[in-house]
Write an enzyme that holds these catalytic residues in place. Structure first.
Site, mmCIF file in Angstrom:
data_model
loop_
_atom_site.group_PDB
_atom_site.id
_atom_site.type_symbol
_atom_site.label_atom_id
_atom_site.label_comp_id
_atom_site.label_asym_id
_atom_site.label_seq_id
_atom_site.Cartn_x
_atom_site.Cartn_y
_atom_site.Cartn_z
ATOM 1 N N ARG A 91 57.628 93.998 52.734
ATOM 2 C CA ARG A 91 58.122 94.932 53.748
ATOM 3 C C ARG A 91 59.097 95.972 53.206
ATOM 4 O O ARG A 91 59.077 97.123 53.644
ATOM 5 C CB ARG A 91 58.848 94.157 54.844
ATOM 6 C CG ARG A 91 57.900 93.445 55.719
ATOM 7 C CD ARG A 91 58.639 92.689 56.773
ATOM 8 N NE ARG A 91 57.640 92.055 57.613
ATOM 9 C CZ ARG A 91 57.905 91.268 58.611
ATOM 10 N NH1 ARG A 91 59.143 91.001 58.933
ATOM 11 N NH2 ARG A 91 56.945 90.736 59.321
ATOM 12 N N HIS A 143 61.752 96.629 59.476
ATOM 13 C CA HIS A 143 60.318 96.461 59.662
ATOM 14 C C HIS A 143 59.680 97.833 59.508
ATOM 15 O O HIS A 143 60.134 98.798 60.113
ATOM 16 C CB HIS A 143 59.995 95.880 61.037
ATOM 17 C CG HIS A 143 58.598 95.353 61.119
ATOM 18 N ND1 HIS A 143 57.508 96.189 61.172
ATOM 19 C CD2 HIS A 143 58.113 94.095 61.114
ATOM 20 C CE1 HIS A 143 56.404 95.446 61.202
ATOM 21 N NE2 HIS A 143 56.751 94.181 61.171
ATOM 22 N N GLU A 195 49.734 87.528 55.946
ATOM 23 C CA GLU A 195 50.642 88.668 56.084
ATOM 24 C C GLU A 195 51.109 89.093 54.705
ATOM 25 O O GLU A 195 50.884 88.382 53.712
ATOM 26 C CB GLU A 195 51.833 88.286 56.964
ATOM 27 C CG GLU A 195 51.433 88.058 58.414
ATOM 28 C CD GLU A 195 52.611 87.762 59.325
ATOM 29 O OE1 GLU A 195 53.646 87.277 58.827
ATOM 30 O OE2 GLU A 195 52.489 88.025 60.535
ATOM 31 N N ARG A 242 63.316 88.738 53.298
ATOM 32 C CA ARG A 242 62.603 87.636 53.960
ATOM 33 C C ARG A 242 61.093 87.800 53.820
ATOM 34 O O ARG A 242 60.529 88.866 54.078
ATOM 35 C CB ARG A 242 62.952 87.652 55.447
ATOM 36 C CG ARG A 242 62.201 86.640 56.267
ATOM 37 C CD ARG A 242 62.482 86.850 57.743
ATOM 38 N NE ARG A 242 61.876 88.074 58.220
ATOM 39 C CZ ARG A 242 61.058 88.159 59.272
ATOM 40 N NH1 ARG A 242 60.745 87.073 59.956
ATOM 41 N NH2 ARG A 242 60.562 89.305 59.657
ATOM 42 N N HIS A 292 65.153 95.019 61.545
ATOM 43 C CA HIS A 292 64.309 93.951 62.071
ATOM 44 C C HIS A 292 64.905 92.563 61.886
ATOM 45 O O HIS A 292 64.819 91.730 62.771
ATOM 46 C CB HIS A 292 62.964 94.032 61.353
ATOM 47 C CG HIS A 292 61.926 93.086 61.875
ATOM 48 N ND1 HIS A 292 61.587 93.031 63.205
ATOM 49 C CD2 HIS A 292 61.159 92.162 61.247
ATOM 50 C CE1 HIS A 292 60.640 92.113 63.376
ATOM 51 N NE2 HIS A 292 60.376 91.570 62.213
HETATM 52 C C1 LIG Z 1 59.839 91.903 67.432
HETATM 53 C C2 LIG Z 1 60.046 90.757 66.504
HETATM 54 C C3 LIG Z 1 58.959 90.096 65.945
HETATM 55 C C4 LIG Z 1 59.145 89.024 65.076
HETATM 56 N N1 LIG Z 1 58.069 88.359 64.589
HETATM 57 C C5 LIG Z 1 58.251 87.250 63.830
HETATM 58 C C6 LIG Z 1 57.144 86.467 63.403
HETATM 59 O O1 LIG Z 1 55.995 86.761 63.719
HETATM 60 N N2 LIG Z 1 57.397 85.372 62.645
HETATM 61 C C7 LIG Z 1 58.663 84.995 62.279
HETATM 62 O O2 LIG Z 1 58.834 83.987 61.592
HETATM 63 N N3 LIG Z 1 59.731 85.722 62.686
HETATM 64 C C8 LIG Z 1 59.554 86.820 63.461
HETATM 65 N N4 LIG Z 1 60.633 87.537 63.886
HETATM 66 C C9 LIG Z 1 61.969 87.028 63.584
HETATM 67 C C10 LIG Z 1 62.263 85.835 64.487
HETATM 68 O O3 LIG Z 1 61.755 86.105 65.781
HETATM 69 C C11 LIG Z 1 63.736 85.564 64.592
HETATM 70 O O4 LIG Z 1 64.315 85.484 63.336
HETATM 71 C C12 LIG Z 1 63.967 84.237 65.308
HETATM 72 O O5 LIG Z 1 63.305 84.255 66.551
HETATM 73 C C13 LIG Z 1 65.425 83.984 65.515
HETATM 74 O O6 LIG Z 1 65.545 82.873 66.344
HETATM 75 P P1 LIG Z 1 66.971 82.365 66.742
HETATM 76 O O7 LIG Z 1 66.785 81.168 67.578
HETATM 77 O O8 LIG Z 1 67.821 82.287 65.547
HETATM 78 O O9 LIG Z 1 67.580 83.589 67.625
HETATM 79 P P2 LIG Z 1 67.037 84.312 68.927
HETATM 80 O O10 LIG Z 1 65.675 83.936 69.294
HETATM 81 O O11 LIG Z 1 67.331 85.760 68.768
HETATM 82 O O12 LIG Z 1 67.981 83.740 70.053
HETATM 83 C C14 LIG Z 1 69.356 84.018 70.055
HETATM 84 C C15 LIG Z 1 69.924 83.511 71.343
HETATM 85 O O13 LIG Z 1 71.353 83.543 71.287
HETATM 86 C C16 LIG Z 1 71.859 84.072 72.511
HETATM 87 N N5 LIG Z 1 73.179 84.607 72.238
HETATM 88 C C17 LIG Z 1 73.544 85.519 71.309
HETATM 89 N N6 LIG Z 1 74.876 85.728 71.362
HETATM 90 C C18 LIG Z 1 75.352 84.929 72.347
HETATM 91 C C19 LIG Z 1 76.635 84.711 72.899
HETATM 92 N N7 LIG Z 1 77.730 85.360 72.454
HETATM 93 N N8 LIG Z 1 76.764 83.829 73.919
HETATM 94 C C20 LIG Z 1 75.678 83.167 74.420
HETATM 95 N N9 LIG Z 1 74.430 83.340 73.931
HETATM 96 C C21 LIG Z 1 74.284 84.211 72.910
HETATM 97 C C22 LIG Z 1 70.827 85.075 72.931
HETATM 98 O O14 LIG Z 1 70.954 85.383 74.285
HETATM 99 C C23 LIG Z 1 69.547 84.333 72.568
HETATM 100 O O15 LIG Z 1 69.228 83.417 73.581
HETATM 101 C C24 LIG Z 1 60.457 88.623 64.735
HETATM 102 C C25 LIG Z 1 61.556 89.291 65.285
HETATM 103 C C26 LIG Z 1 61.356 90.344 66.165
HETATM 104 C C27 LIG Z 1 62.547 91.041 66.745
#
Ligand SMILES: Cc1cc2nc3c(=O)[nH]c(=O)nc-3n(C[C@H](O)[C@H](O)[C@H](O)COP(=O)(O)OP(=O)(O)OC[C@H]3O[C@@H](n4cnc5c(N)ncnc54)[C@H](O)[C@@H]3O)c2cc1C
Length: 526
Positions: free
Chosen positions: A280, A234, A112, A376, A341
């Site tokens: 990006r 993004h 990438e 990032r 993003h």
């Molecule tokens: C479309 C897209 C594609 C991506 N592709 C990539 C990739 O290919 N590679 C990569 O490294 N990164 C990628 N990213 C970034 C990556 O997906 C995220 O940074 C990562 O998944 C974040 O994970 P997390 O566990 O921190 O949060 P998340 O997976 O966003 O989970 C957050 C959780 O917290 C919960 N939550 C939030 N607030 C509350 C609250 N007040 N009370 C209870 N629950 C709550 C939500 O419901 C959710 O379950 C991408 C992001 C997007 C949007």
């Protein structure tokens, strides 16, 4: 009052990984706003970066991360994450994640933007879903994990809020969004794994859950935040009236996709010698420039020179979704626009995931660990979720549990039912529109000040609403979004240079010395 050894707020990759790593020894609750797979993690397409090939090296992954981060990555954190990358991937493989393989049955690594090697392990173009489904099944099966879906955390319960003059977290209040009940959860350790704040902007690739709740809750509890001005846009979100937040993965450019104007002219090479594989922020700014110069609603990403078989094999998800919307990517270019993003900043957390408040951790996109600097590097974020979930798990497992504290129930005696729900929907729309217009890809001090002024008015209106009426998930999210917006604007105003994702027309130069922008609660009015 419910009692757990650890309360994990959020069921993304960070939250679920941590839960699995603790559950053999601890009693865990995971609360999540909607259903288990509704966070950004399940939406990740591209994959996870790690040094897995003999031609690659830690030094090169570290260097690529530093280059993307525009001099602002924390060296110790970057090394820590990169060096723990392979172990994190091995753990996922042990959990049964079906990563894609090449014709020799080795794991296929893709490349990438910003990466000097092929180092992105992936499951076709739906990596996040494959990962989340594999580990979610284990979470559901584990007897020590209680999963509370449709529960939104309202606020943390801290020593200071209990009048103990103590910077310590004891748990949280959460609203059951199905029956309206507010529960009190007492926990030895509370972990914010709530994802980012992309919903602060009108156009975003993020799911509806990304409303900055953890960042706002942590700030209100007394945690510092850092680098909130660095919002990654993004470059290529599908532009179509019926496609909500559908991302066209960076890997499409990695496999030769070219960005074009409506007349077919390729433009990236005019902006950067790396062309479509520039980082990006460079690509997003170039698209923004071309759209503004030519008055366009979108530009086009053309991968139609690749064979149909290749596209169906590498991008089955993108191919199918576009076709559903009438775009055949094997024959025509894909209309795309930039969209918010990734939130590079967040709650300051150390190498164990600890925040400034004792027994409160922040992991995943909610946290600022210093890994991403001013921008990032693609696919480093899922890796960060995995590495910090492991680090926090080790730190928590090393602790002796103390006794549970009796916590007061949520007090609803002073509030009534809301009379004017329109205030919430109007303010949501207004906030996201002015953040897009005034705090977007290219910034000026005047526009940031305009945004700040409006945020102040929204703060007052929402706080009044919060004080007088029963809470709802819309109100809680709006309250957190406004606070996240405020932190983004304050951080942007404090940076008198352009660096990485923060580009100001008033300060176009990059200063010689790179420093993170750190905000401390108490020094600011939020
Ligand atoms: C479309 C897209 C594609 C991506 N592709 C990539 C990739 O290919 N590679 C990569 O490294 N990164 C990628 N990213 C970034 C990556 O997906 C995220 O940074 C990562 O998944 C974040 O994970 P997390 O566990 O921190 O949060 P998340 O997976 O966003 O989970 C957050 C959780 O917290 C919960 N939550 C939030 N607030 C509350 C609250 N007040 N009370 C209870 N629950 C709550 C939500 O419901 C959710 O379950 C991408 C992001 C997007 C949007």
């Amino acid at each position: 009052m419910l009692k757990y050894d650890a309360l994990i707020i959020g069921s993304g990759l960070a939250g679920l990984t941590l839960a699995l790593k603790l559950a053999d020894q601890k009693k865990i609750a995971i609360i999540t706003k909607k259903s288990m797979l509704d966070g950004a993690s399940a939406w990740a397409q591209g994959g996870i970066a790690a040094v897995l090939s003999p031609e690659d090296s830690w030094a090169e992954h570290i260097q690529d991360t530093h280059i993307a981060g525009a001099g602002l990555c924390d060296p110790a954190t970057t090394r820590f994450v990169v060096e723990n990358g392979k172990a994190a991937i091995d753990w996922l493989i042990q959990q049964g994640v079906p990563f894609s393989r090449d014709e020799d049955n080795n794991y296929h690594l893709t490349r990438e933007g910003g990466h000097s090697h092929r180092r992105i392990i992936h499951a076709a173009d739906a990596t996040g879903l494959a990962v989340q489904q594999s580990i979610a099944a284990k979470v559901i099966a584990h007897p020590n994990i209680t999963l509370l879906e449709q529960h939104i955390a309202i606020d943390l319960i801290t020593g200071n809020k209990l009048g103990l003059n103590e910077q310590r977290c004891y748990g949280a209040y959460a609203l059951n969004t199905v029956n309206g009940e507010i529960i009190t959860i007492s926990a030895h350790n509370t972990i914010l794994a709530t994802g980012g704040a992309g919903k602060v902007y009108l156009y975003t690739t993020n799911p509806d859950t990304a409303t900055g709740d953890g960042i706002a809750m942590g700030w209100r509890a007394g945690c510092r935040v850092a680098n909130m001005e660095f919002i990654q846009f993004h470059p290529t979100c599908l532009y179509h009236p019926h496609a909500k937040s559908f991302l066209i993965s960076e890997a499409v450019r990695g496999e030769g996709g070219m960005l074009k104007l409506p007349d077919g002219t390729r433009f990236m090479t005019r902006h950067d010698e790396r062309g479509e594989l520039a980082p990006r922020d460079v690509v997003a700014r170039a698209i923004d420039f071309e759209m503004k110069t030519h008055g366009l609603d979108c530009v086009y990403l053309d991968i139609s020179h690749q064979s149909k078989e290749f596209l169906q094999q590498h991008f089955p998800n993108i191919y199918a979704r576009c076709l559903e919307l009438g775009i055949d990517i094997t024959r025509e270019p894909i209309p795309v626009v930039p969209a918010a993003h990734y939130t590079c900043g967040g709650l300051m957390a150390d190498l164990d995931g600890r925040t400034d408040v004792a027994h409160l951790y922040a992991i995943g996109e909610t946290a600022y660990t210093g890994l991403h600097g001013a921008n990032r590097l693609a696919s480093n974020s899922l890796l960060e979720c995995l590495v910090f979930a492991e680090a926090a798990a080790q730190d928590i497992l090393a602790q002796q549990n103390s006794s549970f504290k009796e916590l007061p129930e949520w007090d609803e005696s002073q509030v009534t039912d809301a009379d004017e729900a329109v205030v919430i929907s109007h303010n949501w729309a207004e906030l996201r529109r002015f953040m897009w217009d005034y705090v977007g890809i290219v910034r000026t001090t005047k526009r940031l000040q305009r945004a700040q002024h409006r945020i102040q008015l929204l703060h007052e209106e929402i706080n009044e609403y919060y004080t007088h009426f029963h809470v709802s998930s819309d109100l809680l999210e709006l309250r957190n979004l406004v606070l996240s917006a405020d932190l983004i604007v304050q951080s942007a105003l404090s940076r008198h240079e352009s660096r990485g994702l923060h580009f100001s027309k008033d300060y176009p130069e990059t200063l010689a010395h790179a420093v993170p922008s750190i905000l401390t609660p108490g020094n600011y009015r939020s």
